[in-house]
Design an enzyme around this catalytic site. Sequence first.
Site, PDB file in Angstrom:
ATOM      1  N   PRO A  17       0.835  -1.211   0.000  1.00 51.76           N
ATOM      2  CA  PRO A  17       0.000   0.000   0.000  1.00 51.76           C
ATOM      3  C   PRO A  17       0.860   1.247   0.000  1.00 51.76           C
ATOM      4  CG  PRO A  17       0.037  -1.011   2.173  1.00 51.76           C
ATOM      5  CD  PRO A  17       0.735  -1.963   1.261  1.00 51.76           C
ATOM      6  N   LYS A  18       0.382   2.282  -0.704  1.00 53.42           N
ATOM      7  CA  LYS A  18       1.065   3.580  -0.729  1.00 53.42           C
ATOM      8  C   LYS A  18       0.354   4.490   0.266  1.00 53.42           C
ATOM      9  CE  LYS A  18       3.326   7.288  -1.985  1.00 53.42           C
ATOM     10  NZ  LYS A  18       2.772   8.155  -0.899  1.00 53.42           N
ATOM     11  N   PHE A  19       1.042   4.762   1.401  1.00 46.76           N
ATOM     12  CA  PHE A  19       0.443   5.598   2.438  1.00 46.76           C
ATOM     13  C   PHE A  19       0.601   7.079   2.093  1.00 46.76           C
ATOM     14  CE2 PHE A  19       1.285   1.606   4.568  1.00 46.76           C
ATOM     15  CZ  PHE A  19       0.141   1.413   5.326  1.00 46.76           C
ATOM     16  N   GLU A 164      -3.204   5.863  -0.628  1.00 47.43           N
ATOM     17  CA  GLU A 164      -3.388   6.521  -1.925  1.00 47.43           C
ATOM     18  C   GLU A 164      -3.473   5.547  -3.091  1.00 47.43           C
ATOM     19  OE1 GLU A 164      -1.096  10.711  -1.511  1.00 47.43           O
ATOM     20  OE2 GLU A 164       0.170   8.959  -1.845  1.00 47.43           O
ATOM     21  N   GLY A 165      -3.032   4.331  -2.893  1.00 51.01           N
ATOM     22  CA  GLY A 165      -2.997   3.371  -3.981  1.00 51.01           C
ATOM     23  C   GLY A 165      -2.080   2.224  -3.625  1.00 51.01           C
TER      24      GLY A 165
END
Length: 323
Positions: A17-19, A164-165
Amino acid sequence: MRAVPAADLPAGAVYEPKFDGWRCVAFVQPDRVFLQSRHLRNLTPYFPDVTRLLRALPAGTVLDGELIIWDPDRHRTNFVALQRRVTAGRQLLVEARDRPAHYVVFDLLAEPGGPLLDLPLCVRRTKLEALLAAAPPPPLLCPQTADVDEARRWAVDWEAAGVEGVIAKNPGGRYELGRPGWVKVKTRSTAEAIVGGVTGSLSTPGVLLLGRYDAAGRLRYVGQTMPVGEVGRELGQALVRYVAQRRNADERSPWPQPLPASWSGQLGERRPLPYIPVQPTVVVEVEVDAAFDEGAGRWRHRARFVRVRADLSVYDVERAVGF
């Protein structure tokens, strides 16, 4: 190492996951911990809570990860609180006490024996897990999966928490300093906003400055688009027509001129942005990601222009929040 945007996640990768935080490389040295931003800025003075935690790791350790601050009231990350660390001054320790930062680690770049950049990611990950398992207490280990369907669920289910993605990485890849080698797929949705200014010219605008009205009827700045390219000519005709129809035109904008560099929401160096105010009557649909700062009421990342919404008036656009 950098990630390049893509429309979908590739198969055969591992996914993380992109934090919504600040990218940070941490150097654990014999006498101190040094935190460095993606733009090579020294972040060490602003995160005493993180450096204190990392001192427990062996000297010679170099980590790559993301600095985040969790907001327990909203159950999501708080990017505005990160920004406050840089401007807190004498209140820094109060900020650190009331809103502690966390370091989410996703890569191990060096250990006391030397650099690990040439090792495959899967080997670095195994070493990272062993390192953090022995640390008292450890930094946060970034989740990772080889299941692409699970990664896609993360992008949807965790968006409200500030993810975010998803980043896709080659499990056998080496770490290449400063070069693109990962794939980034952001969680995006569409929204409506009002054009309050443009860069370039009215006939061929380059970037659209976006606004929304607040409850008091003031047009608030909420973000800007990426360059609109060839679409700008068609859009420019609409903007010129609206401006030309004004009577007793007052070209003063409700926003500062030029637009302050701090309004971009980015940590890296930015310059004030000169722009041309326009009559706020054109509604556009834009594609945005999950990085919305509720405190500042702005999208942090540039939006992608989708279309003019001639079927909507400015009163149909969602109100500005956070002011």
